[in-house]
Design an enzyme around this catalytic site. Structure first.
Site, mmCIF file in Angstrom:
data_model
loop_
_atom_site.group_PDB
_atom_site.id
_atom_site.type_symbol
_atom_site.label_atom_id
_atom_site.label_comp_id
_atom_site.label_asym_id
_atom_site.label_seq_id
_atom_site.Cartn_x
_atom_site.Cartn_y
_atom_site.Cartn_z
ATOM 1 N N GLU A 1 53.777 36.711 58.501
ATOM 2 C CA GLU A 1 53.641 37.698 57.424
ATOM 3 C C GLU A 1 54.604 38.855 57.629
ATOM 4 O O GLU A 1 54.712 39.390 58.730
ATOM 5 C CB GLU A 1 52.198 38.219 57.363
ATOM 6 C CG GLU A 1 51.274 37.239 56.671
ATOM 7 C CD GLU A 1 49.905 37.837 56.380
ATOM 8 O OE1 GLU A 1 49.681 39.022 56.694
ATOM 9 O OE2 GLU A 1 49.079 37.098 55.829
ATOM 10 N N ASP B 1 65.403 32.880 34.837
ATOM 11 C CA ASP B 1 64.741 31.810 35.577
ATOM 12 C C ASP B 1 65.609 30.555 35.509
ATOM 13 O O ASP B 1 65.641 29.857 34.500
ATOM 14 C CB ASP B 1 63.363 31.574 34.937
ATOM 15 C CG ASP B 1 62.601 30.432 35.586
ATOM 16 O OD1 ASP B 1 63.141 29.804 36.524
ATOM 17 O OD2 ASP B 1 61.467 30.169 35.150
ATOM 18 N N THR C 1 63.467 27.598 41.402
ATOM 19 C CA THR C 1 62.832 26.672 42.332
ATOM 20 C C THR C 1 63.940 26.191 43.258
ATOM 21 O O THR C 1 65.133 26.376 42.987
ATOM 22 C CB THR C 1 62.249 25.439 41.616
ATOM 23 O OG1 THR C 1 63.316 24.732 40.975
ATOM 24 C CG2 THR C 1 61.207 25.824 40.579
ATOM 25 N N ARG D 1 60.263 21.550 48.054
ATOM 26 C CA ARG D 1 59.483 22.195 47.004
ATOM 27 C C ARG D 1 59.272 23.667 47.380
ATOM 28 O O ARG D 1 58.617 23.966 48.381
ATOM 29 C CB ARG D 1 58.131 21.491 46.907
ATOM 30 C CG ARG D 1 57.307 21.808 45.698
ATOM 31 C CD ARG D 1 56.418 20.636 45.390
ATOM 32 N NE ARG D 1 57.251 19.567 44.877
ATOM 33 C CZ ARG D 1 57.508 19.384 43.583
ATOM 34 N NH1 ARG D 1 56.978 20.166 42.674
ATOM 35 N NH2 ARG D 1 58.293 18.398 43.193
ATOM 36 N N LYS E 1 64.709 21.287 42.372
ATOM 37 C CA LYS E 1 65.190 20.554 41.202
ATOM 38 C C LYS E 1 66.663 20.190 41.430
ATOM 39 O O LYS E 1 66.946 19.433 42.346
ATOM 40 C CB LYS E 1 64.912 21.360 39.940
ATOM 41 C CG LYS E 1 63.382 21.547 39.744
ATOM 42 C CD LYS E 1 62.999 22.327 38.509
ATOM 43 C CE LYS E 1 61.479 22.506 38.459
ATOM 44 N NZ LYS E 1 61.050 23.353 37.336
ATOM 45 N N TYR F 1 52.554 31.739 61.809
ATOM 46 C CA TYR F 1 52.288 32.816 60.842
ATOM 47 C C TYR F 1 53.350 33.891 60.951
ATOM 48 O O TYR F 1 53.598 34.404 62.027
ATOM 49 C CB TYR F 1 50.905 33.436 61.082
ATOM 50 C CG TYR F 1 50.002 33.183 59.894
ATOM 51 C CD1 TYR F 1 50.221 33.850 58.694
ATOM 52 C CD2 TYR F 1 48.988 32.238 59.955
ATOM 53 C CE1 TYR F 1 49.442 33.587 57.588
ATOM 54 C CE2 TYR F 1 48.197 31.972 58.852
ATOM 55 C CZ TYR F 1 48.426 32.648 57.662
ATOM 56 O OH TYR F 1 47.681 32.375 56.564
HETATM 57 C C1 LIG Z 1 59.883 24.111 37.186
HETATM 58 C C2 LIG Z 1 59.951 25.449 36.587
HETATM 59 C C3 LIG Z 1 59.176 26.513 37.086
HETATM 60 C C4 LIG Z 1 58.028 26.337 38.029
HETATM 61 O O1 LIG Z 1 58.209 25.844 39.247
HETATM 62 P P1 LIG Z 1 56.987 25.297 40.110
HETATM 63 O O2 LIG Z 1 57.643 25.102 41.419
HETATM 64 O O3 LIG Z 1 56.535 24.051 39.432
HETATM 65 O O4 LIG Z 1 55.937 26.344 40.147
HETATM 66 C C5 LIG Z 1 59.383 27.778 36.567
HETATM 67 N N1 LIG Z 1 60.284 27.991 35.595
HETATM 68 C C6 LIG Z 1 61.026 26.994 35.074
HETATM 69 C C7 LIG Z 1 62.003 27.305 34.007
HETATM 70 C C8 LIG Z 1 60.860 25.695 35.536
HETATM 71 O O5 LIG Z 1 61.582 24.720 34.986
#
Ligand SMILES: *Cc1c(COP(=O)(O)O)cnc(C)c1O
Length: 428
Positions: free
Chosen positions: A54, A197, A223, A232, A226, A52
């Site tokens: 935090e 994002d 993220t 993840r 990807k 932990y």
């Molecule tokens: C995949 C994705 C997310 C979310 O990610 P998670 O890990 O699935 O919560 C947010 N924004 C965009 C543009 C994405 O492609």
């Protein structure tokens, strides 16, 4: 790696083995998926899950942080280095909560966010009506134009009318380059913050193959699993002026203890991404994507925007008259895994979308190149021509097994060079 699991939970061991075999025996074309290195997997499976932590390095609410402080500092340092950002927060549990954290840092509940609609390739967390982001905040959405492109003049006009507090750039199903600089300018013109994002694009951004939003956004969200090819997880980058607010918005604002095992694995992935080999990988993702899109067009498929600038290809199936869901399921039976998706301005209900979304990050990790893209386009096309003919689909699935058998899933990509430590001690 799994010997204890095999011994003490043979059922779960077996299921994981089955998934491993599935991942190896199919063409994984979901553009948000990848294969991580064994090093990343070792870190996620490490004893750091027991701890932990935090708070943040040097400011924790629990004792025993001698090692975790170093782990998180290494991850933050590597993130700021490769994204050329002032500050990084590596604690968000995933991309969705990272976005919520970005909003939470900059505005109050009830204020307004403006992002791309779901139907145009926006993410749920960009203010979709089913998402908590449109309940905590007022949400307005922009769309892509009839050709499937972002229309910056329209976005500017909407921003002037709606006066959002945050403009969100970035998408989950947009096959073209995004001009984050224009988004930044529009946000400035209307007095909004710009949250970018790059969940999908971060690997390409690191490689310099897509313009980085870092200079033009107040907060950048991504993220880590990807195109970045890590575990993840989620990550936020920002300018120094927002650092304290951002950290507070994540913890204590919306999360408790960080997943330190994931943070360690993110650090590993960031080191892997900071190599010449990763640049070559990212270049090949794009070459493959371009080649696959050209071959699909030759086979008579319509692509949204007529092609791609990134790793995503969005097929518009209306002219082929094949429902997206049926096509995705037939492809899956042929061991080709994509996902059904809406196409922009699709008159069909979102439950019956007319698109298929595919992408090249995972097959590129396996070492597939242009000649294999030609084969994949042919296989996809034959599934489309043989909808309902299960014997033909079964034959195609065997060809996929043969193809995948020649490109085993790698367990490592590179040996990262020894890094200069920012803390005067050896990171390795
Ligand atoms: C995949 C994705 C997310 C979310 O990610 P998670 O890990 O699935 O919560 C947010 N924004 C965009 C543009 C994405 O492609």
């Amino acid at each position: 790696m799994y010997s204890a699991l095999e011994k003490y939970d043979p059922q779960l061991f077996e299921l994981i083995k089955q998934e491993e075999a599935r991942q190896s025996g199919v063409l994984r074309l979901i553009p948000s998926e990848n294969y991580v290195s064994q090093a990343v997997r070792m870190a996620t499976g490490s004893c750091l899950t027991n701890k932990y932590s935090e708070g943040y390095p040097g400011k924790r609410y629990y004792e025993g942080q001698q090692v975790t402080d170093l782990v998180e500092n290494v991850a933050r340092h590597r993130a700021t280095k490769i994204f050329k950002a002032d500050h990084a927060n590596v604690q968000p549990y995933s991309g969705s909560v990272a976005n919520l954290g970005a909003y939470n840092a900059l505005i109050k509940p009830g204020q307004k966010i403006m992002g791309l609609t779901l139907g145009s390739g926006g993410h749920l967390t960009h203010g979709a009506n089913v998402s908590i982001t449109s309940k905590f905040f007022q949400a307005v959405n922009y769309s892509v134009n009839a050709d499937g492109y972002l229309d910056y003049d329209e976005i500017r006009d909407l921003a002037k009318r709606e006066k959002p507090d945050i403009i969100v750039s970035g998408t989950t199903a947009y096959p073209r380059a995004i001009d984050f600089e224009i988004f930044g300018n529009i946000a400035k013109e209307v007095g909004a913050y710009h949250v970018s994002d790059i969940a999908h694009l971060s690997g390409l951004v690191v490689a310099g193959l897509h313009k980085s939003p870092v200079p033009y956004a107040d907060i950048v969200s991504t993220t880590t699993h990807k195109t970045l090819r890590g575990p993840r997880g989620g990550m936020l980058l920002c300018k120094a002026e927002h650092a304290a607010k951002l950290d507070k918005a994540i913890m204590p604002g919306q999360q408790g203890g960080p997943h330190m095992h994931t943070i360690a694995a993110i650090a590993v992935a960031l080191a892997e991404a900071d190599t010449q080999e990763f640049l070559l990988y990212a270049e090949q993702i794009l070459k493959n994507s371009k080649r696959l899109s050209e071959k699909l067009i030759e086979k008579g498929f319509d692509l949204v925007t007529g092609g791609t600038d990134n790793h995503i290809i969005l097929i518009d199936l209306r002219r082929k008259n094949i429902p997206g869901r049926d096509f995705a399921k037939a492809l899956d039976r042929a061991r080709i895994v994509g996902n059904f998706n809406t196409v922009p301005h699709d008159p069909a209900p979102p439950t019956k979308p007319n698109g298929l979304r595919i992408g090249t990050p995972a097959v590129t990790t396996r070492g597939m190149r242009e000649p294999e893209m030609d084969v994949i386009a042919d296989l996809i096309s034959r599934v489309a021509d043989n909808m309902g003919n299960e014997e033909a689909i079964s034959d195609i699935s065997k060809e996929v097994m043969e193809l995948t058998s020649r490109f085993p899933v790698p367990d490592h990509f590179i040996i990262p060079k020894k890094k200069e430590s920012p803390f005067g001690c050896d990171e390795d």
